[in-house]
Design a protein around this motif. Structure first.
Motif, PDB file in Angstrom:
ATOM      1  N   PRO A 118     -22.188   0.756 -48.335  1.00 19.65           N
ATOM      2  CA  PRO A 118     -22.930   0.676 -46.853  1.00 19.65           C
ATOM      3  C   PRO A 118     -23.451   2.103 -46.786  1.00 19.65           C
ATOM      4  CG  PRO A 118     -20.867   0.445 -47.344  1.00 19.65           C
ATOM      5  CD  PRO A 118     -21.748   0.198 -48.566  1.00 19.65           C
ATOM      6  N   ASP A 119     -24.847   2.161 -46.117  1.00 25.23           N
ATOM      7  CA  ASP A 119     -25.338   3.631 -45.018  1.00 25.23           C
ATOM      8  C   ASP A 119     -24.771   3.057 -43.466  1.00 25.23           C
ATOM      9  OD1 ASP A 119     -25.290   6.266 -44.640  1.00 25.23           O
ATOM     10  OD2 ASP A 119     -28.100   5.622 -44.775  1.00 25.23           O
ATOM     11  N   VAL A 120     -23.049   3.216 -43.025  1.00 31.67           N
ATOM     12  CA  VAL A 120     -23.238   2.599 -41.488  1.00 31.67           C
ATOM     13  C   VAL A 120     -23.034   3.669 -40.661  1.00 31.67           C
ATOM     14  CG1 VAL A 120     -21.661   1.333 -40.712  1.00 31.67           C
ATOM     15  CG2 VAL A 120     -21.504   1.258 -42.820  1.00 31.67           C
ATOM     16  N   LYS A 121     -23.916   3.335 -39.451  1.00 39.93           N
ATOM     17  CA  LYS A 121     -24.420   4.619 -38.724  1.00 39.93           C
ATOM     18  C   LYS A 121     -22.832   4.152 -37.943  1.00 39.93           C
ATOM     19  CE  LYS A 121     -28.836   5.225 -40.159  1.00 39.93           C
ATOM     20  NZ  LYS A 121     -28.730   4.010 -40.759  1.00 39.93           N
ATOM     21  N   ALA A 122     -22.808   3.442 -36.777  1.00 43.97           N
ATOM     22  CA  ALA A 122     -21.721   3.069 -36.221  1.00 43.97           C
ATOM     23  C   ALA A 122     -20.737   1.823 -36.265  1.00 43.97           C
ATOM     24  CB  ALA A 122     -22.853   2.382 -34.738  1.00 43.97           C
ATOM     25  N   LEU A 123     -19.691   2.170 -35.536  1.00 45.04           N
ATOM     26  CA  LEU A 123     -18.809   0.408 -35.379  1.00 45.04           C
ATOM     27  C   LEU A 123     -17.858   0.154 -34.338  1.00 45.04           C
ATOM     28  CD1 LEU A 123     -16.221   3.329 -38.676  1.00 45.04           C
ATOM     29  CD2 LEU A 123     -17.843   0.504 -39.192  1.00 45.04           C
ATOM     30  N   ILE A 124     -17.804  -0.367 -34.550  1.00 46.49           N
ATOM     31  CA  ILE A 124     -17.375  -1.903 -33.969  1.00 46.49           C
ATOM     32  C   ILE A 124     -16.408  -1.798 -33.854  1.00 46.49           C
ATOM     33  CG2 ILE A 124     -17.077  -3.193 -31.540  1.00 46.49           C
ATOM     34  CD1 ILE A 124     -19.766  -3.008 -31.380  1.00 46.49           C
ATOM     35  N   ILE A 125     -14.586  -1.820 -33.351  1.00 41.87           N
ATOM     36  CA  ILE A 125     -12.550  -1.837 -34.269  1.00 41.87           C
ATOM     37  C   ILE A 125     -12.294  -2.667 -33.375  1.00 41.87           C
ATOM     38  CG2 ILE A 125     -13.291   0.018 -36.105  1.00 41.87           C
ATOM     39  CD1 ILE A 125     -10.995   1.394 -33.625  1.00 41.87           C
ATOM     40  N   THR A 126     -11.113  -3.315 -33.378  1.00 46.33           N
ATOM     41  CA  THR A 126     -10.266  -4.696 -32.753  1.00 46.33           C
ATOM     42  C   THR A 126      -9.654  -3.033 -31.824  1.00 46.33           C
ATOM     43  OG1 THR A 126      -9.076  -4.803 -34.460  1.00 46.33           O
ATOM     44  CG2 THR A 126     -10.505  -6.611 -33.310  1.00 46.33           C
ATOM     45  N   GLN A 127      -9.086  -3.670 -30.495  1.00 48.16           N
ATOM     46  CA  GLN A 127      -8.094  -3.325 -29.876  1.00 48.16           C
ATOM     47  C   GLN A 127      -6.736  -2.183 -31.068  1.00 48.16           C
ATOM     48  OE1 GLN A 127      -8.940  -2.550 -26.217  1.00 48.16           O
ATOM     49  NE2 GLN A 127      -7.431  -1.163 -26.926  1.00 48.16           N
ATOM     50  N   SER A 128      -6.808  -3.979 -31.660  1.00 50.36           N
ATOM     51  CA  SER A 128      -5.299  -3.752 -32.197  1.00 50.36           C
ATOM     52  C   SER A 128      -5.547  -2.160 -33.473  1.00 50.36           C
ATOM     53  CB  SER A 128      -4.811  -5.165 -32.930  1.00 50.36           C
ATOM     54  OG  SER A 128      -4.206  -4.489 -34.429  1.00 50.36           O
ATOM     55  N   LEU A 129      -6.964  -2.528 -33.831  1.00 47.47           N
ATOM     56  CA  LEU A 129      -6.682  -1.223 -34.798  1.00 47.47           C
ATOM     57  C   LEU A 129      -6.946   0.303 -34.682  1.00 47.47           C
ATOM     58  CD1 LEU A 129      -7.648  -0.213 -37.697  1.00 47.47           C
ATOM     59  CD2 LEU A 129      -9.710  -0.708 -37.382  1.00 47.47           C
ATOM     60  N   ALA A 130      -7.310  -0.346 -33.290  1.00 52.27           N
ATOM     61  CA  ALA A 130      -7.864   1.490 -31.896  1.00 52.27           C
ATOM     62  C   ALA A 130      -6.315   1.476 -31.680  1.00 52.27           C
ATOM     63  CB  ALA A 130      -8.588   1.115 -31.082  1.00 52.27           C
ATOM     64  N   ASP A 131      -4.999   1.173 -31.133  1.00 54.54           N
ATOM     65  CA  ASP A 131      -4.537   1.319 -30.803  1.00 54.54           C
ATOM     66  C   ASP A 131      -3.185   1.927 -32.544  1.00 54.54           C
ATOM     67  OD1 ASP A 131      -4.837   0.147 -28.486  1.00 54.54           O
ATOM     68  OD2 ASP A 131      -3.194  -1.381 -28.553  1.00 54.54           O
ATOM     69  N   ASN A 132      -3.516   0.948 -33.252  1.00 58.37           N
ATOM     70  CA  ASN A 132      -2.614   2.212 -34.406  1.00 58.37           C
ATOM     71  C   ASN A 132      -3.406   3.109 -34.458  1.00 58.37           C
ATOM     72  OD1 ASN A 132      -0.392   0.597 -36.295  1.00 58.37           O
ATOM     73  ND2 ASN A 132      -2.093  -1.317 -35.944  1.00 58.37           N
ATOM     74  N   LEU A 133      -4.555   3.231 -34.704  1.00 57.42           N
ATOM     75  CA  LEU A 133      -4.699   4.818 -35.248  1.00 57.42           C
ATOM     76  C   LEU A 133      -4.819   5.089 -34.655  1.00 57.42           C
ATOM     77  CD1 LEU A 133      -8.307   3.859 -37.410  1.00 57.42           C
ATOM     78  CD2 LEU A 133      -6.154   4.094 -37.806  1.00 57.42           C
ATOM     79  N   PHE A 134      -5.576   5.498 -32.854  1.00 56.99           N
ATOM     80  CA  PHE A 134      -5.684   6.290 -31.756  1.00 56.99           C
ATOM     81  C   PHE A 134      -4.750   6.289 -30.471  1.00 56.99           C
ATOM     82  CE2 PHE A 134      -9.617   6.140 -34.236  1.00 56.99           C
ATOM     83  CZ  PHE A 134      -9.866   7.265 -34.595  1.00 56.99           C
ATOM     84  N   PRO A 135      -3.097   5.526 -31.080  1.00 61.09           N
ATOM     85  CA  PRO A 135      -2.048   5.632 -30.036  1.00 61.09           C
ATOM     86  C   PRO A 135      -2.524   6.024 -28.969  1.00 61.09           C
ATOM     87  CG  PRO A 135      -1.153   6.549 -31.784  1.00 61.09           C
ATOM     88  CD  PRO A 135      -2.126   7.213 -31.873  1.00 61.09           C
ATOM     89  N   ASN A 136      -3.146   7.211 -28.629  1.00 59.47           N
ATOM     90  CA  ASN A 136      -3.283   7.739 -26.737  1.00 59.47           C
ATOM     91  C   ASN A 136      -4.370   6.799 -26.715  1.00 59.47           C
ATOM     92  OD1 ASN A 136      -1.571   9.985 -27.787  1.00 59.47           O
ATOM     93  ND2 ASN A 136      -3.106  11.275 -28.152  1.00 59.47           N
ATOM     94  N   GLY A 137      -5.606   6.290 -26.911  1.00 53.70           N
ATOM     95  CA  GLY A 137      -6.149   5.129 -26.027  1.00 53.70           C
ATOM     96  C   GLY A 137      -7.634   5.895 -26.389  1.00 53.70           C
ATOM     97  N   ASP A 138      -7.484   6.777 -27.239  1.00 58.03           N
ATOM     98  CA  ASP A 138      -8.669   7.330 -26.645  1.00 58.03           C
ATOM     99  C   ASP A 138     -10.434   6.990 -27.959  1.00 58.03           C
ATOM    100  OD1 ASP A 138      -7.211   8.901 -28.504  1.00 58.03           O
ATOM    101  OD2 ASP A 138      -7.445  11.028 -28.199  1.00 58.03           O
ATOM    102  N   ALA A 139      -9.920   5.860 -28.718  1.00 63.24           N
ATOM    103  CA  ALA A 139     -10.394   5.736 -30.050  1.00 63.24           C
ATOM    104  C   ALA A 139     -12.284   6.529 -29.700  1.00 63.24           C
ATOM    105  CB  ALA A 139     -10.140   4.322 -30.866  1.00 63.24           C
ATOM    106  N   LEU A 140     -12.407   5.180 -28.684  1.00 63.05           N
ATOM    107  CA  LEU A 140     -14.160   5.503 -28.140  1.00 63.05           C
ATOM    108  C   LEU A 140     -14.707   6.639 -28.618  1.00 63.05           C
ATOM    109  CD1 LEU A 140     -16.016   2.732 -27.211  1.00 63.05           C
ATOM    110  CD2 LEU A 140     -15.947   3.982 -25.402  1.00 63.05           C
ATOM    111  N   GLY A 141     -15.823   6.488 -29.793  1.00 60.22           N
ATOM    112  CA  GLY A 141     -16.557   8.343 -30.115  1.00 60.22           C
ATOM    113  C   GLY A 141     -15.619   8.705 -31.452  1.00 60.22           C
ATOM    114  N   LYS A 142     -14.007   8.246 -31.598  1.00 58.85           N
ATOM    115  CA  LYS A 142     -13.510   9.377 -32.714  1.00 58.85           C
ATOM    116  C   LYS A 142     -14.529   8.151 -34.201  1.00 58.85           C
ATOM    117  CE  LYS A 142     -10.883  11.873 -30.742  1.00 58.85           C
ATOM    118  NZ  LYS A 142      -9.463  11.327 -29.816  1.00 58.85           N
TER     119      LYS A 142
END
Lengths: 403, 438
Positions: free
Chosen positions: A158-182
């Motif tokens: 895959p040559d993927v240009k954009a992702l949408i993730i679940t809130q649970s994964l976002a909270d897991n990886l970015f505990p500060n709540g700033d996942a969007l755009g990362k």
């Protein structure tokens, strides 16, 4: 007034049968409470929100075997057909379907360095076209959806240009709540920006620890095996489609086999079939056990009543009322039940520590102990009631007979 | 004498019908519930190939790079092999028999145009697979050994597929169309359904056996897809089937037959030699790099064929049986004590203590046997229920003779144990007490 003393001295004269009932009540309590605790855990597991429009979804697999079939135009034509059907809201090609028990997962990280150091979080990888989110019915809480031109059709990596993730994964990886755009890192130098976050979406494996961690990608894999997900207007339309869709797809192109036409409700039922079987068995065990113990109490108390008919008659002749006799047997039973429950609570705690140690069970629900205690008291009183009533009807005249 | 005891027992049962049926029901339920659970457990844990389970070994290689491991197994070994490893270790002539193995599947396209194509699961293997796992043939035989080196499109099918496509006739020599490729049928196997499906415990422990078997050597030629697990740990560009064949992705399985310890030792040495050779070209870099051979029994254990739910149920069901037995002791005490006056008369008329004791044990045994029979009937009912609850186990759950004998033995043993104390108590009855009252 509760005549505890005479009851105790009577019980001490029947040590073995009293001890047996105490033991029986104790084990029954331990099994019932631990059994219902497991039932409750499974119920909680099964009632988890999927985040999807469960009852409106149906899914199917396509296995194509045609030689030079142009897969991209084939997929596009299939979906055009599906989306044009009456009662269909939307449809999407997908590499895996939530709750289906099969699919892809991968480790994702917040930086290349973290990925190289194995600091990864497992996540399900969902690939589909721009209709995927609308078809699933998941709710976007931040960012944007995929655009039509972001979707790539490919059989390669895959040559993927954009992702949408679940809130649970976002909270897991970015505990500060700033996942969007990362950026999310997949290893091998692949990094993709997060453009959107969905509130909740269940994964493919119900017992996986990363069940709620999922990644959606705008990409359609071109291979002989693929899956489609269809969202109907309502349950009726979905049921109607279940019977029709295979025929329609095969009529459009005969060089393939359609398998696994199932509703999402059926997928969920299959995913939890072992859990619901366990629940059914436990219910049966718990109910039968309570029944046996209740019948046992009825049997023993009846016997006690028969044995003490003369004494009861004498007491009645000496002025005890019917209510006194009834109260005597009920109090005796409450006393035995209390002792049984005391031992039972000890056993429950011990049994649970053992189970948790051996089978990695989730935490025990302590609220069940008072509830179970209450239930056992009720069962005890109900079982003693009938024979005790019979005892209260013993005529005082008995006392004067056969002496 | 025994028949006299039995007659008395029968009379005593008739005299206390409610108390006695309560006991029979209690024992019956206890046996029924524990036998249901025990049967499922016993059948799951049963050695599926007892003659050879200690000679057949599943091969695992620790091919991970530094810092990687498999968190799902106790020894952290990956469960499957890479394609290059499966190919390379196949060169060893140490094992008596050996087979590579891959779960796959095809669209079967019937000759006649009216029957629609359908999907069947298949397995890519080597010619010795059938001999190794004792698969019986109905027609024909496995393909020639040379086909494992120089592939040809040959196929072995099972009797169910043969019935469906060829009405059960001998189809050896006929053609089977799998997707766009035509295969020649060389053999038809009889019904073969090992439970658990020990030769592939990575893709459903109790799944159906495959209906189509093709040579593993055809993998690169027809790009046979994997229908099972594919696990990768390395960042590799896998864009084509050929890339996958050369990659570190683990998706193949390998079984060897090692008839004794010497051969097993020789084989381990061979593999270790292979690993050190591979290390020279940069593979097997993990400090745990090595080989693990697990026989069928060990392999079932590693893959937790018996789910932990079943162990919990076995524990609970024996507690259930214990409650039923305690209940029975209580009821027996009541029943026997009720009969104390009669015992007093018998004792006074010259019956010895041991006669009274035996009489009561016969009483209890009769109840135990009746309860055991009821338990067997309830157990069958329970297994019927288990079949509907767990559809994947349906072929698994039936009581064999061992279990039936065990059920009766448990019922009898438990009720005699339960009867000991009440019988002992009653035979110590002092006859004079009752004679006075009478």
């Amino acid at each position: 007034m509760f005549e505890i003393k005479p009851i105790l001295s009577a019980l001490l004269r029947h040590k073995s049968s009293t001890l047996l009932i105490i033991l029986q009540i104790a084990i029954t309590f331990a099994v019932v409470v631990n059994g219902t605790s497991i039932i409750k855990q499974r119920m909680d597991l099964m009632s988890r929100d999927t985040g999807l429009v469960n009852d409106k979804l149906i899914t199917l697999n396509i296995n194509s075997f045609g030689k030079n079939s142009d897969q991209e135009s084939n997929i596009r034509a299939d979906l055009e057909l599906l989306r044009s059907l009456p009662g269909v809201v939307d449809a999407a090609p997908m590499n895996q379907i939530p709750l289906s028990g099969s699919g892809d997962s991968s480790g994702v990280a917040v930086s290349q360095e973290a990925h190289d150091n194995q600091e990864v979080t497992g996540a399900g990888m969902y690939r589909g076209d721009s209709h995927m989110l609308n078809t699933l019915g998941v709710k976007l809480v931040a960012g944007r959806l995929f655009s039509e031109d972001e979707v790539t059709y490919t059989s390669e990596r895959p040559d993927v240009k954009a992702l949408i993730i679940t809130q649970s994964l976002a909270d897991n990886l970015f505990p500060n709540g700033d996942a969007l755009g990362k950026l999310l890192y997949f290893g091998g130098g692949i990094q993709v920006p997060i453009v959107g976050i969905v509130e909740h979406m269940s994964g493919s494996w119900v017992s996986w620890s990363s069940f709620d961690n999922n990644v959606l990608m705008p990409m359609v894999q071109l291979q002989n095996f693929r899956r489609y997900l269809i969202r109907a207007e309502d349950k009726q339309a979905a049921n109607h489609l279940l019977g029709e869709v295979e025929k329609l797809l095969i009529e459009r192109n005969r060089e393939r086999v359609v398998t696994g036409v199932r509703s999402m409700d059926e997928l969920i039922e299959r995913a939890y079939s072992d859990d619901s079987a366990m629940m059914t068995i436990l219910w049966i065990v718990v109910i039968l056990l309570v029944l046996i113990t209740a019948l046992g109490i009825v049997g023993i108390v009846s016997f006690n009543v028969n044995q003490r008919i003369k004494q009861i008659g004498t007491r009645r002749a000496l002025g005890a009322t019917k209510a006194d006799i009834l109260r005597y047997f009920v109090t005796e039973n409450l006393l035995i039940t209390s002792l049984g429950l005391f031992v039972g609570i000890m056993m429950t705690v011990g049994f649970n520590v053992f189970l948790a140690d051996q089978f990695e069970m989730p935490e025990f629900n302590w609220a069940l102990i008072p509830i179970g205690t209450l239930i056992m008291f009720v069962i005890g009183i109900v079982s003693v009631w009938l024979p005790a009533q019979r005892a209260s009807k013993v005529s005082p005249a008995i006392a004067t007979q056969s002496i | 004498m025994l028949s006299y005891y039995l007659k008395l027992s029968w009379l005593s049962i008739k005299r206390t019908p409610i108390l006695t049926s309560l006991m029979i029901v209690a024992i019956g339920l206890g046996i029924g519930v524990s036998m249901t659970v025990l049967t499922v457990n016993y059948m799951m844990d049963k050695d599926p190939i007892p003659e050879k389970s200690h000679q057949l070994y599943h091969v695992q290689l620790y091919t991970y790079g530094k810092g990687h491991s498999n968190s799902n197994t106790e020894d952290q070994f990956p469960v499957q092999l890479t394609y290059p490893d499966a190919m390379n270790i196949h060169h060893s002539n140490v094992p008596l028999r050996k087979t590579r193995s891959l779960s796959t599947g095809f669209s079967v396209i019937p000759e006649s145009a009216d029957s629609p194509p359908f999907i069947e699961s298949a397995r890519a293997i080597d010619h010795q697979f059938f001999d190794m796992f004792k698969v019986p043939f109905l027609f024909g035989a496995t393909w020639d050994a040379e086909i494992d080196q120089s592939p040809r499109e040959v196929v072995v099918i099972n009797t169910e597929l043969n019935d469906q496509l060829f009405n059960g006739e001998n189809s050896v020599g006929r053609t089977l169309n799998l997707g766009t490729v035509s295969y020649t049928i060389v053999g038809v196997i009889s019904s073969w359904q090992p439970a658990p499906k020990f030769y592939d415990l990575n893709n459903g422990n109790f799944n159906d056996s495959e209906s189509i078997f093709i040579p593993f050597s055809l993998l690169p030629i027809h790009e046979i897809p994997s229908w099972g697990n594919n696990n990768g740990w390395k960042n590799e560009n896998v864009n084509s089937y050929q890339d996958k064949l050369a990659s570190e992705i683990m998706w193949n399985q390998y079984w060897v037959e090692l008839p004794n310890e010497e051969i097993k030792f020789a084989y381990l040495q061979w593999i270790e030699g292979y690993i050190s050779e591979q290390q020279k070209i940069g593979r097997f870099q993990h400090e745990k790099a090595g080989v693990s051979l697990k026989n069928v029994v060990q392999w079932m254990k590693t893959n937790q064929v018996v789910p932990s739910d079943n162990s919990i149920l076995v524990g609970l069901s024996f507690m259930f049986l214990a409650v039923c037995m305690i209940n029975t002791i209580g009821l027996l005490l009541a029943k026997f004590l009720q009969r104390a006056p009669e015992v007093g008369v018998r004792r006074a008329l010259g019956a010895s203590r041991s006669q009274i004791f035996i009489q009561h044990l016969v009483d209890v045994s009769l109840i135990g046997v009746l309860g055991g029979l009821l338990g067997l009937a309830l157990g069958q009912l329970g297994l019927l229920g288990v079949k509907t609850l767990y559809t994947s186990y349906s072929q698994l759950v039936h009581m064999d003779l061992t279990l039936i004998v065990l059920a009766i033995a448990i019922a009898l043993g438990a009720s005699i144990t339960a009867g000991m104390y009440p019988a002992w108590l009653i035979c110590r009855t002092n006859p004079s007490v009752y004679l006075k009252i009478q």
